[in-house]
Design an enzyme around this catalytic site. Sequence first.
Site, PDB file in Angstrom:
ATOM      1  N   ASN A   7      91.004 -32.799  34.405  1.00  0.00           N
ATOM      2  CA  ASN A   7      90.122 -33.920  34.086  1.00  0.00           C
ATOM      3  C   ASN A   7      90.979 -35.187  34.156  1.00  0.00           C
ATOM      4  OD1 ASN A   7      88.410 -35.806  33.023  1.00  0.00           O
ATOM      5  ND2 ASN A   7      87.858 -34.603  31.215  1.00  0.00           N
ATOM      6  N   ARG A  64      86.989 -32.333  37.345  1.00  0.00           N
ATOM      7  CA  ARG A  64      85.812 -33.028  36.824  1.00  0.00           C
ATOM      8  C   ARG A  64      85.646 -34.328  37.624  1.00  0.00           C
ATOM      9  NH1 ARG A  64      85.519 -37.150  31.995  1.00  0.00           N
ATOM     10  NH2 ARG A  64      83.274 -37.407  31.915  1.00  0.00           N
ATOM     11  N   HIS A 153      77.395 -36.685  31.079  1.00  0.00           N
ATOM     12  CA  HIS A 153      77.614 -35.602  30.094  1.00  0.00           C
ATOM     13  C   HIS A 153      76.874 -34.323  30.493  1.00  0.00           C
ATOM     14  CE1 HIS A 153      78.255 -38.702  26.607  1.00  0.00           C
ATOM     15  NE2 HIS A 153      79.431 -38.321  27.095  1.00  0.00           N
ATOM     16  N   LEU A 182      76.965 -36.199  20.811  1.00  0.00           N
ATOM     17  CA  LEU A 182      77.332 -37.374  20.016  1.00  0.00           C
ATOM     18  C   LEU A 182      78.841 -37.424  19.852  1.00  0.00           C
ATOM     19  CD1 LEU A 182      74.608 -36.924  17.221  1.00  0.00           C
ATOM     20  CD2 LEU A 182      74.381 -38.133  19.397  1.00  0.00           C
ATOM     21  N   ARG A 214      79.979 -48.856  23.065  1.00  0.00           N
ATOM     22  CA  ARG A 214      78.906 -49.325  23.960  1.00  0.00           C
ATOM     23  C   ARG A 214      77.632 -49.592  23.164  1.00  0.00           C
ATOM     24  NH1 ARG A 214      79.906 -44.336  27.290  1.00  0.00           N
ATOM     25  NH2 ARG A 214      81.660 -44.834  28.642  1.00  0.00           N
ATOM     26  N   ASP A 255      85.574 -45.067  14.828  1.00  0.00           N
ATOM     27  CA  ASP A 255      85.935 -43.742  14.315  1.00  0.00           C
ATOM     28  C   ASP A 255      84.953 -43.396  13.194  1.00  0.00           C
ATOM     29  OD1 ASP A 255      86.999 -41.588  12.966  1.00  0.00           O
ATOM     30  OD2 ASP A 255      89.065 -42.226  13.266  1.00  0.00           O
ATOM     31  N   GLU A 303      79.175 -32.157  16.204  1.00  0.00           N
ATOM     32  CA  GLU A 303      79.726 -30.865  15.777  1.00  0.00           C
ATOM     33  C   GLU A 303      80.268 -30.927  14.350  1.00  0.00           C
ATOM     34  OE1 GLU A 303      82.819 -29.976  18.637  1.00  0.00           O
ATOM     35  OE2 GLU A 303      81.408 -30.217  20.291  1.00  0.00           O
ATOM     36  N   GLU A 355      83.461 -28.532  27.669  1.00  0.00           N
ATOM     37  CA  GLU A 355      83.190 -28.992  29.033  1.00  0.00           C
ATOM     38  C   GLU A 355      84.127 -28.353  30.050  1.00  0.00           C
ATOM     39  OE1 GLU A 355      82.921 -33.066  27.167  1.00  0.00           O
ATOM     40  OE2 GLU A 355      81.760 -33.447  28.973  1.00  0.00           O
TER      41      GLU A 355
END
Length: 369
Positions: A7, A64, A153, A182, A214, A255, A303, A355
């Site tokens: 990646n 990726r 995603h 998320l 964003r 964060d 998660e 992923e």
Amino acid sequence: MNILVINSGSSSIKYKLFCMKNLELLQDGLIEKIGEDNSSIKSHHEALLGIFESVKNFDSIAHRVVHGAEEFESATIITPKVIELIEELIPLAPLHNPANLDGIKISKELYPEVTQVAVFDTAFHQSMPKHSFLYALPTKLYEQSKIRRYGFHGTSHFYVAKECAKFLNDDLKKLNLITLHLGNGASACAIENGVSVDTSMGFTPLEGLVMGTRSGDIDSAIVFHLVNTLGYTLDEVDKLLNKQSGLVGICGSNDVREILNSSNSSSKLAIDIMAYRIKKYIGSYIAILGRVDAIIFTGGIGENSAVIRSKVLDGLDLAFNIEEDSVKNEEKFDKISLISKDSSKIKLFAIKTNEELEIAKQSYEVINE
Ligand code: AMP
């Protein structure tokens, strides 16, 4: 067969080596700050040479790639033509595709004989119907300039959807799901009979949910106001919306752990705005799907944060008979956790995404086709 997943981002390269026989993770690592002033690693070439020095026992390499546009609906073996096409898509993903391509080209140069596969973040959303992916803009902008909603995603939405189907012992092709990825970047996806029919990110990852930095959805006329009245340059607007908005714009941090521990009113407001936007998307996706079998939370926030999950779900019992089990929601889990009450009309899950494993699985399938 062992597959090395790469990646390659603008200033970092993540890698994971999987044994495909038992899906075991054999080796992984992360090289950061590539090319930065006080970094000893000056280029992607140097970083990859370092990776290939420590990882030897791979049979194939999977990369990726963020943007595959309409050209790529699934994982694809990399040929010179594929590289050319990814290059042509750079204007659609000027920050991401060049870094992904660096990883591909250098790996190809070093290992020309090894089969390499590209797996695209956009591919899973290529099933969206026209009424979902088109903006209400003059049609020529789509036909001539490829301006439409693509979504991102995809690898994560698809992975957690499959994990949910596995847990329910059901065929994914029969399930309607809402998946919520998320993390610092965030997106929601409406899945009908196993395929993506809508997602919150659009032409770029800027649209949709409130993210770490964003803005997500805004009235696009704000851009005219920023430029024409407040004197911003377009580069400044780009930076403002992509890097200085979202949670960081509202409370100064992106964060979520830190924000949840803060007693500042702006921190509380940031969480309220983020959760409110997610709730709106859940409502709209229930409306378009009609029947929903499960809602899935994933990504760093989805998660790990029972508090955010609870906040998003708060009130959905009245309208939709969605009932969170607050004890299960708090429990630690390894891969998947069912967090709804038995009486809930829609099942609720927290699922750890992976992923890289999904990229390896899709690559394995395409190599064996
Ligand atoms: P990702 O981009 O998927 O790595 O997710 C990063 C986001 O997940 C950051 O906002 C983190 O603060 C957030 N996160 C990670 N662990 C937790 C946690 N235990 N509670 C709340 N947020 C968390």
